[in-house]
Design a protein around this motif. Structure first.
Motif, PDB file in Angstrom:
ATOM      1  N   ILE A 104       0.860  -1.199   0.000  1.00 17.27           N
ATOM      2  CA  ILE A 104       0.000   0.000   0.000  1.00 17.27           C
ATOM      3  C   ILE A 104       0.890   1.240   0.000  1.00 17.27           C
ATOM      4  N   LYS A 105       1.942   1.222   0.841  1.00 12.93           N
ATOM      5  CA  LYS A 105       2.845   2.379   0.932  1.00 12.93           C
ATOM      6  C   LYS A 105       3.590   2.615  -0.386  1.00 12.93           C
ATOM      7  N   GLU A 106       3.902   1.502  -1.080  1.00  8.86           N
ATOM      8  CA  GLU A 106       4.605   1.608  -2.364  1.00  8.86           C
ATOM      9  C   GLU A 106       3.643   1.875  -3.526  1.00  8.86           C
ATOM     10  N   SER A 107       2.355   1.911  -3.228  1.00  5.23           N
ATOM     11  CA  SER A 107       1.291   2.034  -4.252  1.00  5.23           C
ATOM     12  C   SER A 107       1.364   0.898  -5.273  1.00  5.23           C
ATOM     13  N   ASN A 108       1.867  -0.265  -4.867  1.00  4.05           N
ATOM     14  CA  ASN A 108       1.894  -1.433  -5.748  1.00  4.05           C
ATOM     15  C   ASN A 108       0.651  -2.276  -5.425  1.00  4.05           C
ATOM     16  N   PHE A 109      -0.474  -1.815  -5.990  1.00  2.78           N
ATOM     17  CA  PHE A 109      -1.754  -2.419  -5.610  1.00  2.78           C
ATOM     18  C   PHE A 109      -1.956  -3.825  -6.168  1.00  2.78           C
ATOM     19  N   TYR A 110      -1.250  -4.134  -7.255  1.00  3.36           N
ATOM     20  CA  TYR A 110      -1.438  -5.454  -7.867  1.00  3.36           C
ATOM     21  C   TYR A 110      -0.810  -6.542  -6.977  1.00  3.36           C
ATOM     22  N   TYR A 111       0.405  -6.267  -6.515  1.00  2.00           N
ATOM     23  CA  TYR A 111       1.047  -7.199  -5.587  1.00  2.00           C
ATOM     24  C   TYR A 111       0.309  -7.182  -4.240  1.00  2.00           C
ATOM     25  N   GLY A 112      -0.194  -6.009  -3.865  1.00  2.86           N
ATOM     26  CA  GLY A 112      -0.984  -5.893  -2.627  1.00  2.86           C
ATOM     27  C   GLY A 112      -2.198  -6.802  -2.686  1.00  2.86           C
ATOM     28  N   ALA A 113      -2.875  -6.790  -3.844  1.00  2.00           N
ATOM     29  CA  ALA A 113      -4.067  -7.629  -4.020  1.00  2.00           C
ATOM     30  C   ALA A 113      -3.697  -9.109  -3.984  1.00  2.00           C
ATOM     31  N   MET A 114      -2.517  -9.402  -4.549  1.00  2.00           N
ATOM     32  CA  MET A 114      -2.054 -10.789  -4.542  1.00  2.00           C
ATOM     33  C   MET A 114      -1.794 -11.250  -3.098  1.00  2.00           C
ATOM     34  N   SER A 115      -1.158 -10.389  -2.308  1.00  2.00           N
ATOM     35  CA  SER A 115      -0.916 -10.720  -0.890  1.00  2.00           C
ATOM     36  C   SER A 115      -2.238 -10.904  -0.159  1.00  2.00           C
TER      37      SER A 115
END
Lengths: 265, 256
Positions: free
Chosen positions: B221-232
């Motif tokens: 979330i902090k990195e704004s990497n929402f795709y990997y965030g969603a995967m996690s």
């Protein structure tokens, strides 16, 4: 209990300046500063308001769902589906809410395409906002499904079906069976758990951390921010807030369970 | 009126399922820029990197699994054994009340106040430190959970075994553990979930070095990497969904 006492003792000593790298000895200065700044009171009022609203809406909605749909909620697929929200932790719910309600989120995109807004800036602040809309929505979405399941359980265990049938046969109207039979039975059986959830929400951390604003902050977020700051002279004030929060929660727990013990005889 | 009520129920059910579908679809996307409704790419590219060092998600999944299993096993077994002594103690009420204190306090605040001791013991920022910190939260839960198991009936069984010459170890192995098997399973899964969902305490004691899945979600979330965030998020959700499918009791328990 030993870790709890150790943590509380350490925080208490730190808050009075007795221990700590930059502290010189006993002082009430940090306590006075916290009361003067009003940071604790602001965070407490903010946290209590959010927790109260979230619990009130969750309990009301869950009661309504239970009483209106208690038969339909027992269908094979539906009864599986209503358990699914319990698989979503607070941090995932907060992440999902960011994707849906942020200014570049899904709702904002729909709003732009339908012509309601003309860009990102037009979309209202629904997360990190001053009214804590995002936080409250997530807390409701996390807590309400639990209460639906809890109330359904109580409905079965207390044989409310038969009780309401009996009340109707004695001439009670639909609203009388709800207000005088179902609601009192469910709430009397679950009020301790409802109060416990209020205390849990008071200490919510990850949801307000992601969806909250800089000021005011919820208690846990404020405490951790104060304890982790670079200015070592301010850390004692963080421990003052932690001690006050611990005392508050402990008193609430003692009151809650002593009242419960009295009721149970 | 009936149609209106059905509409609300359907809306509720859709709202339940929607996050699961949305997060899965987001985990398969990339280049989802405002105001587009659909992403530039949609496929399994992100999931192909799940085991790689770039995302580190598989590694976090394993760390989370090791921590949660350790916490669940230790707190369930300790909770079962020690709850017996609490339940038969003359000051049972007071001891039960004291059990609630560490459980009811926000874990993150508890962790922040305890961090000094973890630092002194040299387990700050270690996996063992995180396991111990989470155990301090999960153990009281297990104690409270098993308190209802110890009653007059169980005491009678214990007395009977003692009369027939069985020692306390035999009583535990041959009588109490088989009788409590169902409860032990539920407590194991409940404490597993307490640990699996834990974020605040882990972030304080793990200081970013112990990257569980919840810590990963926050970092993305902090990195704004929402795709990997969603995967996690998907990886976080899968185990509890499986538990619900196997037995709903594993995730829902009205504790008091």
């Amino acid at each position: 209990m030993v870790p709890f006492a150790a943590a509380f003792g350490y925080s208490l000593l730190y808050s009075f300046g007795i221990i700590g790298v930059v502290n010189d000895g006993f002082t009430l200065e940090f306590w006075a500063e916290v009361f003067r700044s009003g940071a604790f009171l602001d965070a407490l009022i903010y946290s209590v308001t959010i927790a109260l609203i979230s619990v009130f809406i969750s309990v009301t909605a869950a009661l309504w769902f239970t009483l209106k749909f208690q038969k339909k909620l027992r269908g094979k697929i539906v009864s599986f589906m209503i358990y699914l929200p319990l698989a979503i932790p607070g941090i995932v719910a907060a992440f999902f809410t960011v994707q849906i309600l942020s200014k570049s989120g899904l709702f904002s995109r729909f709003s732009y395409l339908l012509g309601f807004t003309s860009g990102i800036t037009d979309f209202p602040d629904l997360i990190n906002d001053q009214y804590a809309i995002g936080i409250i929505l997530v807390l409701i979405s996390v807590v309400m499904p639990f209460f639906v399941l809890l109330f359904l359980n109580v409905y079965d265990n207390e044989r409310l079906d038969q009780l309401t049938e009996l009340a109707r046969s004695l001439g009670a109207s639909n609203s009388q069976t709800i207000w005088r039979v179902s609601l009192p039975v469910i709430l009397r059986k679950t009020w301790t758990l409802i109060a416990l959830y209020f205390i849990f929400l008071l200490g919510a951390y990850e949801v307000p951390l992601i969806l909250g604003q800089e000021s005011p902050q919820m208690l846990s977020v404020l405490i951790v921010r104060e304890l982790k700051q670079f200015d070592l002279t301010k850390i004692s004030e963080g421990y003052v807030v932690a001690v006050m929060y611990t005392i508050l929660v402990s008193i609430a727990t003692i009151l809650l369970f002593s009242k419960r013990s009295t009721e149970n005889g | 009126m009936g149609r209106w009520k059905n509409g609300i129920l359907i809306t509720y059910l859709v709202a339940i399922v929607f996050p699961f579908i949305f997060l899965f679809l987001l985990s398969m996307s990339s280049g989802w820029r405002f105001p587009d409704l659909l992403p530039e790419y949609f496929g399994f590219k992100n999931w192909g990197k799940v085991a790689g060092t770039e995302s580190g998600i598989a590694q976090s999944f394993l760390i989370s699994l090791v921590i949660s299993l350790s916490v669940a096993v230790s707190s369930t077994l300790c909770g079962f054994v020690i709850s017996r002594y609490v339940s038969y103690h003359p000051k049972k009420r007071l001891l039960t009340l004291l059990t609630y204190f560490p459980y009811i306090l926000a874990p993150v605040v508890f962790g922040a106040c305890l961090s000094y001791y973890f630092l002194k013991m040299g387990i700050f920022g270690t996996t063992f430190g995180v396991v111990l910190a989470q155990f301090i939260i999960a153990f009281p839960y297990a104690l409270i959970f098993f308190s209802s198991f110890w009653n007059e009936k169980i005491k009678s069984y214990e007395d009977l075994v003692a009369t027939l010459g069985g020692g306390s170890l035999t009583t535990f192995r041959k009588v109490l553990l088989p009788m409590a098997r169902g409860l032990l399973m539920v407590c194991f899964f409940q404490t597993f979930l307490i640990s699996w969902f834990e974020y605040g305490l882990t972030s304080i004691i793990g200081v970013g070095k112990v990257q569980t899945l919840t810590i990963k979600v926050f970092l993305f979330i902090k990195e704004s990497n929402f795709y990997y965030g969603a995967m996690s998020c998907c990886m976080l959700i899968i185990p509890p969904v499986v538990m619900i499918y196997i037995n709903k009791k594993y995730v829902f328990n009205k504790l008091i």
